[in-house]
Write an enzyme that holds these catalytic residues in place. Structure first.
Site, PDB file in Angstrom:
ATOM      1  N   LEU A  42      17.805  -3.017 -23.484  1.00 37.85           N
ATOM      2  CA  LEU A  42      18.548  -4.169 -24.044  1.00 37.85           C
ATOM      3  C   LEU A  42      19.572  -4.487 -22.972  1.00 37.85           C
ATOM      4  O   LEU A  42      20.323  -3.451 -22.454  1.00 37.85           O
ATOM      5  CB  LEU A  42      19.348  -4.124 -25.306  1.00 37.85           C
ATOM      6  CG  LEU A  42      18.793  -4.689 -26.446  1.00 37.85           C
ATOM      7  CD1 LEU A  42      19.747  -4.133 -27.856  1.00 37.85           C
ATOM      8  CD2 LEU A  42      18.416  -5.794 -26.477  1.00 37.85           C
ATOM      9  N   ASP A  43      19.552  -5.510 -22.133  1.00 33.24           N
ATOM     10  CA  ASP A  43      20.450  -5.540 -21.096  1.00 33.24           C
ATOM     11  C   ASP A  43      21.955  -5.649 -21.561  1.00 33.24           C
ATOM     12  O   ASP A  43      22.208  -5.591 -22.543  1.00 33.24           O
ATOM     13  CB  ASP A  43      20.443  -7.058 -20.395  1.00 33.24           C
ATOM     14  CG  ASP A  43      18.826  -7.409 -19.802  1.00 33.24           C
ATOM     15  OD1 ASP A  43      18.340  -6.515 -19.486  1.00 33.24           O
ATOM     16  OD2 ASP A  43      18.641  -8.445 -19.964  1.00 33.24           O
ATOM     17  N   PRO A  44      22.748  -5.063 -20.496  1.00 29.43           N
ATOM     18  CA  PRO A  44      24.448  -5.022 -20.960  1.00 29.43           C
ATOM     19  C   PRO A  44      24.772  -6.039 -21.612  1.00 29.43           C
ATOM     20  O   PRO A  44      25.556  -6.041 -22.434  1.00 29.43           O
ATOM     21  CB  PRO A  44      24.900  -4.991 -19.561  1.00 29.43           C
ATOM     22  CG  PRO A  44      23.802  -4.429 -18.670  1.00 29.43           C
ATOM     23  CD  PRO A  44      22.614  -4.803 -18.958  1.00 29.43           C
ATOM     24  N   LEU A  45      24.229  -7.358 -21.007  1.00 28.62           N
ATOM     25  CA  LEU A  45      24.969  -8.638 -21.895  1.00 28.62           C
ATOM     26  C   LEU A  45      24.293  -9.050 -23.126  1.00 28.62           C
ATOM     27  O   LEU A  45      24.533  -9.773 -23.719  1.00 28.62           O
ATOM     28  CB  LEU A  45      24.958  -9.777 -20.845  1.00 28.62           C
ATOM     29  CG  LEU A  45      25.573  -9.778 -19.898  1.00 28.62           C
ATOM     30  CD1 LEU A  45      25.296 -11.184 -18.918  1.00 28.62           C
ATOM     31  CD2 LEU A  45      27.120  -9.499 -19.784  1.00 28.62           C
ATOM     32  N   ALA A  46      23.624  -8.057 -23.500  1.00 24.50           N
ATOM     33  CA  ALA A  46      22.786  -8.200 -25.098  1.00 24.50           C
ATOM     34  C   ALA A  46      23.286  -7.410 -25.921  1.00 24.50           C
ATOM     35  O   ALA A  46      24.051  -6.245 -25.426  1.00 24.50           O
ATOM     36  CB  ALA A  46      21.199  -8.062 -24.784  1.00 24.50           C
TER      37      ALA A  46
END
Length: 333
Positions: A42-46
């Site tokens: 999961l990306d940091p912004l997710a």
């Protein structure tokens, strides 16, 4: 400690940082050293469901990468960024804003088997280098179109008038006084906008196959609507068999670790295999599989199975034409 801890990943840290947090909780809880891995980046912004495998369950983490997943995501119309999310710089703008009826009309075009070009800011490799590394160096990145499947795509109730505000309004790395990321927003329970009302953003829910990039899906939906857009919110609500119902926060993880009570949230190894049949073995059969030998004439349908001896996991197996072989063996007694 062999099984799964499901983390509700907050905004900010990446998946590897979550793995480090689980290792720290295990260490502080006195559980000793264990292999730990995550089942899908999961990306940091997710935010949302991040399955973390512990011990022998790490042998199944790769299988989780192939699992279907569900996401809620918000598309903000009028600007496209190079990263296709809030983190990037604006590279295209449009004054066009779609209506609810416009969005409803195009969603069917993105349901079922589709083709998409992944974001250039992705972990895919190009000539041995990560695409995002090349993009950050200003080099041209050309990624091949890939086939994916969107099983379900729908508009979430109570969204569409800008009600789902950016998670990081005022800055991507904004933190609260405690140093923790701000909690994800929730959409007010308001009616959908009128079909003729122009939308600044819309929040959708998508159930997708492995390899689907939600940022690319959002980009392509916006383009099909005659405008441009980027993702302002991305939340994974399901990964394989795991949902938010069994997920815990990082604060809860730390609390359980310090209280030597991680067993309270640990799901069994087999929880990651609840979509395949369980197969009961006798001691002789279990012994053969543990030696890597095949079972001939074992009573099982063709396909994958979760083989156990008295509820102790023995192996993930595959049966074909009456022969059962080990796909992943577990060192458990």
């Amino acid at each position: 400690m062999h099984g799964w801890i499901i983390i509700d990943k907050p905004l900010g840290p990446g998946s590897t940082q979550i793995v480090s947090a689980v290792k720290r909780a295990l260490r502080e809880g006195g559980y000793g050293k264990h292999k730990v891995g995550h089942g899908g980046t999961l990306d940091p912004l997710a935010t949302g469901v991040l399955p973390v495998a512990i011990g022998e369950a790490t042998k199944l983490a790769g299988r989780m990468l192939d699992a279907s997943k569900r996401y809620d995501f918000t598309i903000r119309f009028g600007a496209q960024t190079d990263t296709l999310d809030l983190e990037g710089k604006v590279i295209a703008e449009s004054p066009v804003r779609p209506t609810l009826a416009d969005v409803e009309a195009v969603l069917t075009r993105f349901t079922g088997p589709i083709e998409q070009v992944p974001p250039i800011y992705s972990a895919l490799k190009v000539d041995g280098e990560r695409a995002y590394d090349l993009a950050r160096k200003g080099e041209e990145v050309v990624l091949a179109t890939r086939k994916v499947t969107v099983f379900d795509l729908q508009i979430l109730p109570g969204t569409g008038r800008g009600t789902m505000q950016s998670m990081v309004e005022g800055g991507v790395h904004e933190r609260s006084a405690s140093g923790n990321p701000p909690p994800p927003p929730t959409a007010p329970a308001v009616p959908l906008p009128a079909s003729g009302e122009e939308l600044e953003e819309i929040t959708l829910s998508a159930f997708v196959s492995k390899g689907t990039y939600i940022r690319s899906l959002a980009r392509d939906i916006a383009l099909a609507l005659g405008t441009v857009g980027h993702v302002t919110m991305l939340r994974r609500t399901k990964a394989g068999p795991f949902t938010l119902e069994s997920a815990i926060s990082l604060d809860k993880l730390a609390e359980l670790g310090k209280g030597h009570a991680l067993e309270e949230t640990l799901l069994p190894l087999g929880a990651g295999l609840d979509d395949i049949p369980a197969l009961s073995l006798d001691p002789d059969q279990a012994g053969r599989l543990r030696k890597g030998l095949r079972l001939i004439g074992f009573a099982a349908d063709d396909g994958l199975g979760f083989a156990t001896l008295d509820d102790v996991p023995v192996a993930l197996v595959e049966t074909l034409d009456g022969e059962t072989r080990v796909v992943r063996g577990f060192n458990l007694e």
